[in-house]
Design a protein around this motif. Structure first.
Motif, mmCIF file in Angstrom:
data_model
loop_
_atom_site.group_PDB
_atom_site.id
_atom_site.type_symbol
_atom_site.label_atom_id
_atom_site.label_comp_id
_atom_site.label_asym_id
_atom_site.label_seq_id
_atom_site.Cartn_x
_atom_site.Cartn_y
_atom_site.Cartn_z
ATOM 1 N N ALA A 267 13.038 100.528 13.380
ATOM 2 C CA ALA A 267 12.444 99.338 12.518
ATOM 3 C C ALA A 267 11.273 99.341 11.846
ATOM 4 O O ALA A 267 10.582 100.250 12.292
ATOM 5 C CB ALA A 267 12.691 98.319 13.608
ATOM 6 N N ILE A 268 11.004 98.433 10.777
ATOM 7 C CA ILE A 268 9.898 98.359 10.325
ATOM 8 C C ILE A 268 9.253 97.363 10.813
ATOM 9 O O ILE A 268 9.763 96.073 10.887
ATOM 10 C CB ILE A 268 10.037 98.105 8.602
ATOM 11 C CG1 ILE A 268 10.727 99.085 7.860
ATOM 12 C CG2 ILE A 268 8.470 97.811 8.078
ATOM 13 C CD1 ILE A 268 10.282 100.583 8.092
ATOM 14 N N ASN A 269 8.124 97.304 11.725
ATOM 15 C CA ASN A 269 7.572 96.300 12.609
ATOM 16 C C ASN A 269 6.594 95.653 12.005
ATOM 17 O O ASN A 269 5.282 96.106 11.980
ATOM 18 C CB ASN A 269 7.101 97.141 14.137
ATOM 19 C CG ASN A 269 8.010 97.728 14.573
ATOM 20 O OD1 ASN A 269 9.179 97.165 15.076
ATOM 21 N ND2 ASN A 269 8.121 98.960 14.513
ATOM 22 N N PHE A 270 7.017 94.689 11.192
ATOM 23 C CA PHE A 270 5.891 94.067 10.518
ATOM 24 C C PHE A 270 5.014 93.078 11.372
ATOM 25 O O PHE A 270 5.585 92.645 12.351
ATOM 26 C CB PHE A 270 6.672 93.008 9.244
ATOM 27 C CG PHE A 270 7.051 93.644 8.437
ATOM 28 C CD1 PHE A 270 6.411 94.415 7.339
ATOM 29 C CD2 PHE A 270 8.623 93.341 7.797
ATOM 30 C CE1 PHE A 270 7.056 95.208 6.358
ATOM 31 C CE2 PHE A 270 9.223 94.122 6.806
ATOM 32 C CZ PHE A 270 8.486 94.923 6.098
ATOM 33 N N PHE A 271 3.780 93.063 11.137
ATOM 34 C CA PHE A 271 2.567 92.257 11.764
ATOM 35 C C PHE A 271 2.151 93.035 13.044
ATOM 36 O O PHE A 271 1.254 92.429 13.697
ATOM 37 C CB PHE A 271 2.894 91.049 11.833
ATOM 38 C CG PHE A 271 3.394 90.209 10.641
ATOM 39 C CD1 PHE A 271 2.975 90.314 9.460
ATOM 40 C CD2 PHE A 271 4.777 89.676 10.502
ATOM 41 C CE1 PHE A 271 3.350 89.720 8.494
ATOM 42 C CE2 PHE A 271 5.305 89.105 9.447
ATOM 43 C CZ PHE A 271 4.485 89.233 8.384
#
Length: 731
Positions: A267-271
């Motif tokens: 995943a792209i783990n935003f924040f």
């Protein structure tokens, strides 16, 4: 400003010399009555930078050419306190004519305080345009959705410090049974950093290195592409079997699209704030840096199936120990969303998103390579010329560069000289009108807060052109503490500026500069002189012209109003055509300023480094009366420990900022800036080295590969490397 019912607005310091116009709208109609005001005048669009307001009126279905009723605030010793009874948009306008702006006689601040009414509704940032859909992802859950090519998705951290795992899969791949999704490794390889951001390297890629989305706006700038979405196994091994997790939530949400379940989702783990420790190479993490309302906006480059989560992790600090909701908005393809990152003057300051400079309409056709410079996008290089071409144009002909990201402050009032005498390191009492000087502002320890050029436009009017807002805050704090009668006015982006640099810069300006007899002419201006000029003739656009720059070459800088910026750019380019005028970006400037031995913030000067150690002793007058940091600088000058010196490197390898400098086995210094000098035809560096190893001709080594496995031989030298007596700039 967007105001909700019950919000309070407090306005201070409106006066005859500091007027303030107030405009309010609700559903396209004037809404002053909702603030308890009646219109008592109309806006004069020539008295302020009206383009943003006119654009907003047009975007909201209005006619920007129609008369705009306003309330003209009257002078009062008491603040004007307003309360709205409806959700309205308020515009606050500080009018001043262009000539007053340039000459410093129309400056002055109006202090505005916005108190938000108590509300149970979560904070969401203003809409970016026309939405197709929006929804909330409740904490501890995940939702899947579709994006069509060209649509925008905005992922919002509602309450702050909340991570959101994101993944996107190609719709055409799912139709074929191929789960082709964002590949973090391919993305990092393509953008040459941990994750993409607004600008040139802005895309997420799949395993075939095909772009899927590009990042348009990012107000947080701290994310992760290394870790998996949290998993059941991860919680089990920490003693929490059955804990809800993002990987299962993603599998459940994507099941409707025929996507196979995974026990661990990439995943792209935003924040999620992670980084790699340079010594151990461990991936480290801490609480998220995102604030309430921070967001990432991306544009779909293919038809996609996406999933977003609101991470349920409550057993470590990544969600601030308290998981909350995430909000998602989907905008239609025709929505005009410009690329931007967040900018804050300091950590707790309100956020603004990066703007395009007043010259952008002329810059954009010439390059796509922009980078943020404070709150503005600035060109890095121009592909038609290349960085080296721009460099040689500055050395041999003339260049023009957008330097609008510089901060400008007007210091006005009977105690202006007294304030600046206390705040800066040079003797302001000796600075005549129509002259400038390079000077410093230091803290009590002698460390440099900021450097810049101080111009005197009148006995009681000064203009400080510098690198950061911190020096403006320091000036205001000092003025308040000393009880001085002086106004410190932050110009923000009201005065864009161009640097005209190179041996033919004076020839170019001769063609377009008109000055009145009571101010210095172009020919009269010596190094660091300043004047007020007009374009071509007495009716032309006004601008401030200084003989200054950041190149070490003969050069000038033009400061103008935003409304005149394009006209002045066009005049400069037309006048310089036969002289070979070339636009220059920040990459070429960095080479030139290192050759010229000019200091940069967070390189030559930084917290914990005093002004002498930063190589800026020439800008300090210890003979003048007391100024901030003088005692510390006097002490350090008597027994210096470190000195800023040049290093002549015997190869073309360019060391990194912060590379260690060795004498044998012992580290004796650190590289502050380095480049390959096109003129000297080898690498050079500025370095802060111990006093014992600062004598010219000393042989040192710059450490590479952990400082031990590879060494670059270097000889200590004076700086500047080129033109040590500044004969070019004084020409």
């Amino acid at each position: 400003m967007e105001l909700d019912p019950g919000d309070l607005l407090s306005l201070e310091a409106a006066s005859q010399t500091q007027p303030l116009d107030i405009v309010a709208y609700l559903d396209g109609q004037t809404a002053l009555a909702h603030l308890g005001l009646e219109a008592n005048g109309a806006l004069d669009h020539y008295e302020f930078n009206s383009e943003p307001l006119e654009g907003w009126i047009s975007a909201n279905g209005g006619n920007p050419t129609q008369t705009v009723p306003c309330y003209k605030a009257v002078a009062s010793a008491d603040p004007l306190i307003l309360r709205t009874d409806n959700r309205i948009t308020v515009w606050l306008i500080r009018p001043t004519p262009n000539t007053g702006l340039i000459e410093g006689i129309g400056s002055g601040c109006v202090a505005v305080s916005h108190t938000v009414a108590a509300s149970s509704v979560p904070f969401l940032p203003p809409l970016l345009g026309d939405t197709r859909d929006e929804f909330t992802v409740p904490r501890g859950t995940g939702l899947a959705y579709e994006l069509k090519v060209g649509e925008f998705v905005q992922i919002i951290d509602v309450e702050g410090q909340q991570c959101s795992d994101f993944m996107a899969l190609r719709s055409d791949g799912l139709d074929r049974g191929d789960e082709c999704m964002i590949d973090s490794t391919a993305t990092r390889s393509m953008v040459r950093r941990a994750y993409p951001g607004p600008g040139l390297l802005d895309k997420f890629y799949d395993r075939e290195m095909r772009p899927l989305l590009n990042v348009v706006q990012d107000t947080c700038g701290r994310h992760d592409t290394f870790g998996l979405a949290c998993t059941a196994r991860g919680y089990e091994e920490r003693g929490f079997p059955g804990h809800v997790n993002c990987s299962d939530n993603m599998s459940n949400a994507l099941a409707a699209y025929g996507v196979a379940r995974r026990s661990a989702w990439p995943a792209i783990n935003f924040f999620w704030s992670t980084w790699i420790d340079p010594a151990s190479h461990h991936i480290l993490t801490e609480e998220s840096h995102s604030r309430p309302g921070d967001y990432v906006t991306m544009r779909a480059l293919e038809d996609l199936v996406c999933v977003s989560t609101a991470c349920p992790d409550d057993i470590d600090p990544i969600n601030g120990w308290n998981p909350t909701d995430v909000h998602v908005r989907i905008y239609r393809p025709e929505t005009p969303i410009r690329r931007a990152v967040a900018y804050r003057e300091k950590e707790d300051a309100p956020m603004s998103i990066s703007q395009e400079s007043a010259f952008h309409d002329r810059l954009a056709p010439l390059t796509q390579h922009f980078a943020p410079a404070r709150d503005l996008w600035t060109p890095v290089s121009y592909p038609a010329h290349g960085t080296l071409g721009e460099y040689w144009a500055c050395r041999e002909a003339v260049t023009v560069q957008d330097m609008s990201g510089l901060r400008k402050f007007d210091i006005v009032g009977p105690d202006a000289e007294k304030l600046l005498q206390q705040a800066t390191t040079r003797n302001v009492a000796k600075l005549p009108v129509w002259r400038g000087s390079y000077t410093l502002m230091c803290d009590e320890s002698g460390s440099v807060i900021d450097d810049g050029t101080l111009f005197r436009l009148a006995p009681e009017i000064f203009r400080w052109c510098c690198g950061s807002e911190e020096s403006g805050r320091a000036l205001q704090s000092l003025a308040t503490n000393l009880g001085l009668q002086v106004r410190v006015h932050a110009m923000q982006n009201a005065m864009p500026n161009l640097a005209i640099q190179g041996p033919k810069s004076r020839d170019l300006l001769r063609k377009i500069t008109f000055t009145q007899p009571h101010v210095p002419s172009l020919e009269d201006m010596k190094w660091f002189g300043v004047t007020i000029a007009r374009l071509n003739n007495r009716e032309g656009a006004p601008f401030m012209l200084s003989r200054s720059g950041y190149t070490g070459e003969l050069g000038y800088e033009i400061f103008c109003s935003k409304s005149d910026a394009i006209e002045i750019w066009d005049a400069v380019m037309e006048a310089g055509q036969e002289l070979g005028v070339t636009p220059m970006g920040s990459a070429a400037l960095d080479i030139i300023r290192i050759e010229a031995g000019l200091a940069a913030a967070n390189a030559e000067f930084a917290p914990g480094v005093d002004a002498f150690e930063a190589g800026l002793g020439f800008a300090i007058d210890l003979n003048k009366n007391n100024f901030t940091g003088k005692a510390a600088l006097e002490r350090n000058a008597r027994e210096p420990r470190r000195a800023l010196k040049g290093l002549l490197i015997g190869c073309d390898d360019v060391p990194a900022h912060g590379a260690p400098v060795f004498a044998g086995e012992r580290q004796v210094g650190v590289v502050t800036s380095a480049t390959r000098s096109p003129m000297l035809e080898h690498a050079i560096a500025m370095a802060r080295v111990s006093a014992e190893h600062s004598e010219n001709g000393t042989q040192l080594e710059i450490g590479q590969l952990d400082g031990r496995m590879k060494r670059l031989g270097a000889t200590v030298s004076d700086i500047p490397f080129i033109d040590p007596q500044r004969k070019r700039a004084r020409a």
